[in-house]
Design a protein around this motif. Structure first.
Motif, mmCIF file in Angstrom:
data_model
loop_
_atom_site.group_PDB
_atom_site.id
_atom_site.type_symbol
_atom_site.label_atom_id
_atom_site.label_comp_id
_atom_site.label_asym_id
_atom_site.label_seq_id
_atom_site.Cartn_x
_atom_site.Cartn_y
_atom_site.Cartn_z
ATOM 1 N N ALA A 111 0.831 -1.199 0.000
ATOM 2 C CA ALA A 111 0.000 0.000 0.000
ATOM 3 C C ALA A 111 0.868 1.252 0.000
ATOM 4 N N ALA A 112 1.988 1.203 0.732
ATOM 5 C CA ALA A 112 2.916 2.338 0.755
ATOM 6 C C ALA A 112 3.568 2.532 -0.612
ATOM 7 N N GLU A 113 3.913 1.442 -1.264
ATOM 8 C CA GLU A 113 4.550 1.542 -2.582
ATOM 9 C C GLU A 113 3.611 2.183 -3.604
ATOM 10 N N HIS A 114 2.334 1.835 -3.534
ATOM 11 C CA HIS A 114 1.376 2.292 -4.542
ATOM 12 C C HIS A 114 0.583 3.519 -4.111
ATOM 13 N N GLY A 115 0.752 3.951 -2.867
ATOM 14 C CA GLY A 115 0.034 5.126 -2.412
ATOM 15 C C GLY A 115 -1.457 4.905 -2.244
ATOM 16 N N ILE A 116 -1.824 3.789 -1.621
ATOM 17 C CA ILE A 116 -3.236 3.443 -1.418
ATOM 18 C C ILE A 116 -3.502 3.283 0.072
ATOM 19 N N ALA A 117 -4.573 3.871 0.550
ATOM 20 C CA ALA A 117 -5.018 3.663 1.922
ATOM 21 C C ALA A 117 -5.860 2.392 1.991
ATOM 22 N N ILE A 118 -5.867 1.747 3.162
ATOM 23 C CA ILE A 118 -6.661 0.525 3.348
ATOM 24 C C ILE A 118 -7.516 0.675 4.596
ATOM 25 N N LEU A 119 -8.820 0.506 4.430
ATOM 26 C CA LEU A 119 -9.753 0.581 5.549
ATOM 27 C C LEU A 119 -10.314 -0.809 5.829
ATOM 28 N N CYS A 120 -10.155 -1.272 7.079
ATOM 29 C CA CYS A 120 -10.578 -2.618 7.475
ATOM 30 C C CYS A 120 -11.618 -2.521 8.585
ATOM 31 N N PRO A 121 -12.885 -2.787 8.288
ATOM 32 C CA PRO A 121 -13.885 -2.815 9.354
ATOM 33 C C PRO A 121 -13.888 -4.145 10.089
#
Length: 282
Positions: free
Chosen positions: A71-81
């Protein structure tokens, strides 16, 4: 809506955060985890929702998948409910079974008592969480994709298929592809939704594709050494349905891999790259 941050850890130059809040949808306190990549410090970043499987909380994926690196490499946030409503007032399986009730919300809106008062995970993921995400200045929450594992893979596919145009792509590990045709699904859908099988079909990825759901990029990984493959996951039904409907899914069977997070960790990098490609095209 008031969010209370309960944890923060530096991770791959980004931040792994955890929050709790009072959910109006579920009528209880809920928690979720959010990874913000380093790019979020200077610009808005797209968002990947991750839905976990039976018995899990929001933290299983966070601790075991190793997704933050990619996620850091691609610049994406991840939301986990979390995977279900929680709390002393929330009903649970009368026999304490692990495949129903708390930890097993199946990402549906229950219509049957006593479940209907709290078990509305479909609305929580599709309505309440996006409203929360929109409140983060660092998130470009309109650019989002969705993924999940097992029960969460089922949830991710159903949510993406039922909401065309909302998610740029969907992926799943070891998903329950046809809950109307497996014991886990029959128990959950029967209890949450009642005996009307036409309602069940609204939460069945194979049924939705067969009914003509709009196509979007779909990636599925399934381990061939998965103990649940034959009875519960039924990957062959998804392969058959996609073939019959001309649905251009990528379904990969991975020799030697089981149902665990060792499997997820082995291929999560390619899934995040898959979503990054579609998100970048937005």
């Amino acid at each position: 809506m008031t969010l209370e941050q309960t944890a923060s850890n530096r991770c791959f130059e980004g931040e792994q955060l955890r929050f709790k809040h009072q959910s109006q949808t579920l009528g209880c306190e809920m928690v979720f985890s959010l990874y913000l990549p380093p790019q979020a410090k200077t610009q808005k970043v797209p968002l990947l929702y991750w839905l976990s499987g039976l018995t899990c909380t929001d933290e299983n994926f966070v601790h075991k998948a190793g997704a933050q690196r990619y996620a850091a490499e691609h610049g994406i946030a991840i939301l986990c409910p979390d995977t279900s409503p929680r709390g002393d007032d929330v009903p649970d399986d009368a026999e304490g079974a692990w495949d129903f009730g708390k930890g097993a919300g199946f990402y549906v809106n229950a219509t049957q008592a006593p479940w209907s008062s709290h078990y509305r995970m479909y609305d929580y993921v599709t309505q309440e969480l996006p409203e929360i995400a929109a409140g983060f200045d660092s998130l470009d929450s309109a650019r989002c994709s969705i993924s999940g594992h097992s029960m969460g893979g089922h949830g991710a596919m159903v949510i993406a298929l039922r909401n065309p145009g909302t998610y740029t792509s969907v992926s799943a590990f070891s998903p329950i592809v046809a809950p109307t045709q497996c014991p886990w699904g029959e128990k959950a859908l029967g209890n949450y939704l009642g005996e009307d099988h036409s309602e069940w079909a609204n939460y069945d990825a194979c049924a939705l594709i067969a009914a003509g759901a709009s196509q979007l990029p779909l990636l599925v990984d399934q381990g061939e050494a998965d103990d649940f493959l034959e009875e519960q996951l039924r990957t062959e039904l998804l392969e058959q349905t996609c073939s019959e409907q001309g649905y251009a899914a990528t379904i990969r069977r991975q020799a030697g891999y089981d149902h665990s997070y060792y499997f997820v960790a082995s291929f999560i990098g390619s899934h995040i790259a898959f979503h990054a490609q579609t998100l970048a095209a937005e």
